[in-house]
Structures are given as structure tokens and as C-alpha cells.
Write an enzyme that holds these catalytic residues in place. Structure first.
Site, PDB file in Angstrom:
ATOM      1  N   GLU A 266      10.358   1.330   9.893  1.00  0.00           N
ATOM      2  CA  GLU A 266      11.396   2.297   9.500  1.00  0.00           C
ATOM      3  C   GLU A 266      10.771   3.677   9.653  1.00  0.00           C
ATOM      4  O   GLU A 266       9.965   4.087   8.816  1.00  0.00           O
ATOM      5  CB  GLU A 266      11.831   2.056   8.050  1.00  0.00           C
ATOM      6  CG  GLU A 266      12.468   0.700   7.797  1.00  0.00           C
ATOM      7  CD  GLU A 266      13.884   0.591   8.351  1.00  0.00           C
ATOM      8  OE1 GLU A 266      14.447   1.601   8.807  1.00  0.00           O
ATOM      9  OE2 GLU A 266      14.426  -0.529   8.327  1.00  0.00           O
TER      10      GLU A 266
ATOM     11  N   CYS B 200      14.531  10.440   5.244  1.00  0.00           N
ATOM     12  CA  CYS B 200      14.628  10.120   6.671  1.00  0.00           C
ATOM     13  C   CYS B 200      16.082  10.172   7.120  1.00  0.00           C
ATOM     14  O   CYS B 200      16.372  10.363   8.284  1.00  0.00           O
ATOM     15  CB  CYS B 200      14.044   8.742   6.927  1.00  0.00           C
ATOM     16  SG  CYS B 200      14.754   7.512   5.835  1.00  0.00           S
TER      17      CYS B 200
ATOM     18  N   LYS C  94       0.855  -1.190   0.000  1.00  0.00           N
ATOM     19  CA  LYS C  94       0.000   0.000   0.000  1.00  0.00           C
ATOM     20  C   LYS C  94       0.892   1.242   0.000  1.00  0.00           C
ATOM     21  O   LYS C  94       1.408   1.662   1.024  1.00  0.00           O
ATOM     22  CB  LYS C  94      -0.920   0.028   1.237  1.00  0.00           C
ATOM     23  CG  LYS C  94      -2.033   1.045   1.061  1.00  0.00           C
ATOM     24  CD  LYS C  94      -2.344   1.865   2.279  1.00  0.00           C
ATOM     25  CE  LYS C  94      -1.332   2.890   2.660  1.00  0.00           C
ATOM     26  NZ  LYS C  94      -1.227   4.071   1.756  1.00  0.00           N
TER      27      LYS C  94
ATOM     28  N   GLU D 290      11.911  16.650  13.079  1.00  0.00           N
ATOM     29  CA  GLU D 290      12.456  16.218  11.789  1.00  0.00           C
ATOM     30  C   GLU D 290      12.113  17.292  10.757  1.00  0.00           C
ATOM     31  O   GLU D 290      10.960  17.695  10.640  1.00  0.00           O
ATOM     32  CB  GLU D 290      11.809  14.883  11.400  1.00  0.00           C
ATOM     33  CG  GLU D 290      12.412  14.269  10.168  1.00  0.00           C
ATOM     34  CD  GLU D 290      11.765  12.944   9.785  1.00  0.00           C
ATOM     35  OE1 GLU D 290      10.573  12.742  10.087  1.00  0.00           O
ATOM     36  OE2 GLU D 290      12.449  12.110   9.167  1.00  0.00           O
TER      37      GLU D 290
END
Ligand code: NAP
Ligand code: MG
Length: 480
Positions: free
Chosen positions: A253, A287, A177, A384
């Protein structure tokens, strides 16, 4: 080109058939700020059909010869590389990133299939004599079963191949997905895998506008045995809690907030080159992107001046245009978020050394931005960033640098720049992250275990470890 034409119709790929649905999702070109395609949105029931298809194909796929699975993956690697230009163009269209970044992603993404085609024959067990001497301990590795793979928009190809490659090599069937922002690359990938000889039902791809309903439905279906998720830490935590309902195996992750430490003795040419890669690859939407530049006070002015100069020389614009190094951010709201982080740092006394402003669209462009004199309280040091914004602070002692680097809840990757390998490696050992780049700005490699510590996740992708994520251990006690 066949795979592209087929996939661009934007239908679900379930049980080896392309399936339409009434609801459509627009796919936006972030570089133009408008839709260029639309894909069908799967209902939760269609997602369950995909799970059923993966379940129906599971036994036969697990029973195929490892060499046969290897050869499907090897073929898929070759098919992707033959169509690398088309893949790169599509990735740029749906994600906005510069074409050079898309090309790098195609090579990296395809390489997972080659790597796992090699690993498919390396699922070893063991045989030993029980300490009592009374029997034998036999262990073997078996596929975990139907795996649900949920991926983000920032690497539309590579996040899929990294999971599918390992799962298929191990003998698992999957439902992928992808993120709704970038569904087309995954649909082409499904067509390529079909062309490579992967049997119907082994790989299913569902795109849905209602992932918050459909994903939990699939996860709690009972036939799904594993969740592999790449995405934000907040969604990851939510899904991890849900995974407990069926005690699913999980690989997570999640987000990063990478420190980039520049020691007093660093080669500044090397450090700036690494900083540019670690910060601007994918326009900072990775990331693994360097998030906090922690620079020795004695070299900060020189490092920042060179880094700012390099940033200012990068072409920002429509990803398909020649000479563009940084493309568009994924959405207008992501860009708003960046401007908010810059304003916050500015308000707390940081200096904008370069950039700081958005660039007129229609796409979602932002100038690469360097912020000096950033304090650890600034939001860009805590959150982040996910954009081309580089905050810099200074340190005096190595202990200070390490403490600052480790002072966050996540730990995916860190970077250390020093010409003294003894110093660099001793710092690397003290950093609370799953990966460390020493004198380089990229660590990702299909042959290496990728993954994070702390709230950056669980498990590893790539390397031999990546294969093990899709295998269960069976122990048989044998008397004779
Ligand atoms: P995201 O919002 O967490 O979405 C990731 C995936 O989860 C998408 O497929 C998304 O689908 C789905 N999703 C979102 N909300 C959900 C929910 N409530 N229930 C079930 N599924 C849900 O992440 P993103 O914005 O796409 O990507 C950026 C994040 O990914 C960053 O934090 C980045 O650090 C992280 N990332 C990590 C790695 C790594 O390897 N550690 C690699 C790349 C990116 P829809 O969007 O279609 O709803
Ligand atoms: Mg999202």
C-alpha cells in the site's frame, strides 16, 4: 488502563513477553516539538527472535477453529472501543493530529477487527468435476504463514489493525514493525491482543531504529512467507525488489496523488465539504488525501472562494486542545517540505489564496493553504503533498480533466463531484486508480477493498479481498 501502563514502558513484545533493549528511541510529540516518551530499539537479532516466535506459533494458530480466531478479534475490537479515549489521546500525542481525527481513527481501526472477526469463517474453497470427467478438482485456502507487517506513522492504529485483523483471521502469525515516530500505539495494541486471548507468539511487535537493516534481515530469513507494507512508494519499491529473493507474497500500500475533479454541475456545498475532508483529514497526511484539485473553469472562482473560507475557519494548533481541527505535521522537516512546495508554486505563477505560512510553535504547525492557478509543472502537482496544501487548476472538457487526473505514475484514489451520476460514474470508470469517491471525500471502509493501481501498490486491504491476501490456494486432484 493496564494495557497502556504496560506498553508505555516501551519494550518489545516478542513471544508473549516484554523485552527490553539497551538502545532507546525518543518519541516526539509533534505538537510540542519535544520527546515525551522513549521506547526500546530492537536489534536485528531481536527482530529475528520475533520471527522465530511467530514461526513457533504458526502451526498451532493455523489449526485453531476459525470461530476461535474470530472471537479473539471480536474481543480485541471491544477492548479498543472501551478504551477509545485513551487510544485517541495517545495517537494525538505521538502523531500530532487533532483529537477528532484520532477518535475517527480509533473507530476505523477497531472496525477492522470486527470486520475480520466476521470474515474469519468465510475462507471458502471449491469442488468441481474435471472437464474430462475423470476426477475431482478440490480447492481450499490455507494460511500463507509468518507475515511481516511494516506500517507508517500517519495512522498508527488503523494501519496495524488492517493488517493484523486479516492475517489473524486467515490463520497467520505476524511480526509487526511500526514506524519509529509512532511506536506506542502499536505496543498498546499488542497488549490489547494479549488480553483478548491471542496466544503468545501469534502477534509480535518490534520497534527499531534501524529498519533498513532489520527489515531486510527478517524478509530474507526464510521463515517469513509474506510482506505487507504500507508506506512510501520509494521504500516500497526497494522492499518489493528484496521480496524477490525469497519470492515472498506481498501486499504493498504505497503513496497516492489523488485528483479531485469538480464538474461544472457539481453541488458546491457537497464539493467543498468533501474537499475539506479529503484535504484536511489528518492535516493532509493521508495517502488518500486530495492532492490535485481539477475544477471546471466555470465554477473555479466560486469553489475556490468557498474552499478558502472553509480552510481559514479551521482551528490549527495543539491536537489535544478543544476546537482544533488541524494538528501538527509529523516533523519539522515535513513542514519545511510543504513550505518548499508552496514557494515552488508561487515562483511559477500560482496565487496563494489563503494560508501559506507556518505558525509559531513549538510544534510543527502550518496554515491550511489554497493555491490557485497552479500549472501541472508545479512540484505540488507531481509529488505527493502530505500536508494541508491544496493546489487548484482548471479544465474545460471532461477529456482534459481525465487526462490530467491520470497523468501521474500513481493511482490510489480519485474524487469526482457532479450531480449527474451518469457523468460521475463514466468519469470514475476512466480514472486509473483503485478507488473513487463520488460526491464524498472519504472512501476508507474496513468492509471495502482498499488499494491502488500503478505505483500505488499491489493487493487490497479490507473487504473479503483483504482476507485473501493472507491465504494460499491449495488444489487437490482426486480420483475415486
Ligand atoms: P516510509 O518512510 O516509507 O516508512 C514506512 C515504513 O517503512 C516505516 O515502518 C519505516 O520505518 C519503514 N522503512 C523506512 N525505510 C525503510 C527501509 N529502507 N527498509 C525497511 N523499512 C523501511 O513511509 P512514512 O513516511 O512512514 O509514511 C508516509 C507514506 O506512506 C506516504 O507516502 C503515504 O502515501 C504512504 N501511505 C500509504 C497508505 C496506503 O494505504 N496506500 C497508507 C498510509 C500511508 P522507520 O520509519 O521506523 O524507519
Ligand atoms: Mg519515513
Amino acid at each position: 488502563m493496564q494495557a497502556f501502563e504496560r506498553a508505555m514502558r516501551g519494550e518489545q513484545f516478542i513471544a508473549g513477553a516484554w523485552t527490553a533493549s539497551d538502545e532507546r528511541i525518543d518519541v516526539v510529540d509533534p505538537g510540542l516539538g519535544r520527546a515525551f516518551a522513549a521506547v526500546a530499539s530492537a536489534s536485528a537479532d531481536q527482530c529475528i527472535e520475533a520471527v522465530a516466535a511467530a514461526d513457533a506459533a504458526a502451526q498451532a494458530w493455523a489449526a485453531t477453529a476459525p470461530r476461535q480466531r474470530a472471537e479473539c478479534l471480536r474481543k480485541a475490537f471491544e477492548l479498543i472501543m472501551e478504551q477509545a479515549d485513551d487510544f485517541a489521546r495517545l495517537i494525538t500525542l505521538e502523531s500530532g493530529k487533532a483529537l477528532a481525527d484520532s477518535m475517527a481513527e480509533v473507530r476505523y481501526g477497531a472496525e477492522f477487527f470486527r470486520w475480520f472477526s466476521e470474515e474469519a469463517c468465510r475462507a471458502y474453497g471449491s469442488h468441481s468435476i474435471a472437464p474430462s470427467g475423470g476426477y475431482r478438482i478440490l480447492t481450499s485456502l490455507q494460511p500463507v504463514g509468518v507475515s511481516l507487517l511494516v506500517t507508517p506513522w500517519n495512522f498508527p492504529l488503523a494501519m496495524g489493525t488492517r493488517k493484523i485483523g486479516a492475517a489473524l483471521a486467515a490463520g497467520c502469525t505476524v511480526v509487526l514493525k511500526p514506524a519509529k515516530e509512532t511506536p506506542l500505539t502499536s505496543l498498546v495494541l499488542a497488549a490489547v491482543l494479549e488480553q483478548a486471548g491471542v496466544p503468545a507468539g501469534v502477534v509480535n511487535v518490534v520497534v527499531t531504529a534501524s529498519s533498513s537493516v532489520a527489515v531486510p534481515r527478517m524478509m530474507t530469513d526464510g521463515r517469513v512467507r509474506k510482506l505487507s507494507f504500507t508506506g512510501s512508494t520509494s521504500v516500497g519499491k526497494h522492499l518489493l525488489a528484496l521480496a524477490s529473493e525469497r519470492v515472498l507474497r506481498t501486499s504493498m500500500e504505497l503513496g497516492g496523488n489523488a485528483p479531485f475533479i469538480v464538474c461544472a454541475d457539481a453541488d458546491l456545498d457537497v464539493a467543498v465539504e468533501a474537499a475539506m475532508l479529503a484535504k484536511l483529514r489528518n492535516g493532509g497526511q493521508a495517502c488518500t488525501a486530495a492532492n490535485r484539485f481539477i475544477v471546471h473553469a466555470s465554477v473555479e472562482a466560486e469553489f475556490s472562494a468557498r474552499f478558502a473560507q472553509a480552510m481559514e475557519s479551521v482551528g490549527v494548533g495543539y491536537g489535544l486542545n478543544p476546537g482544533v481541527g488541524v494538528g501538527a505535521l509529523i516533523t519539522a522537516s515535513e513542514r519545511e517540505g510543504m513550505l518548499g512546495l508552496i514557494a515552488d508554486a508561487d515562483g511559477r505563477g500560482a496565487d496563494v489564496a489563503c494560508g501559506g505560512k507556518s505558525i509559531d510553535g513549538p510544534g510543527f504547525f502550518l496554515q491550511p493553504t489554497l493555491l490557485r492557478n497552479v500549472t501541472p509543472e508545479c512540484r505540488c502537482f507531481v509529488e505527493e503533498i502530505f500536508g494541508p496544501v491544496a493546489p487548484v487548476t482548471t479544465f474545460d472538457t471532461v477529456d482534459e480533466a481525465v487526462a490530467l487526473a491520470n497523468a501521474v505514475d500513481v493511482g490510489l484514489v480519485s474524487y469526482v463531484m457532479s450531480q449527474n451520476q451518469r457523468l460521475a460514474l463514466s468519469i470514475a470508470e476512466r480514472l486509473e486508480s483503485g478507488m473513487v469517491g463520488v460526491n464524498r471525500g472519504v472512501v476508507s471502509d474496513p468492509a471495502a477493498p482498499f488499494g491502488g493501481w500503478k505505483e500505488s501498490g499491489l493487493g487490497r486491504e479490507g473487504g473479503h479481498e483483504g482476507l485473501l491476501e493472507y491465504l494460499e490456494t491449495k488444489y487437490v486432484a482426486v480420483s475415486w
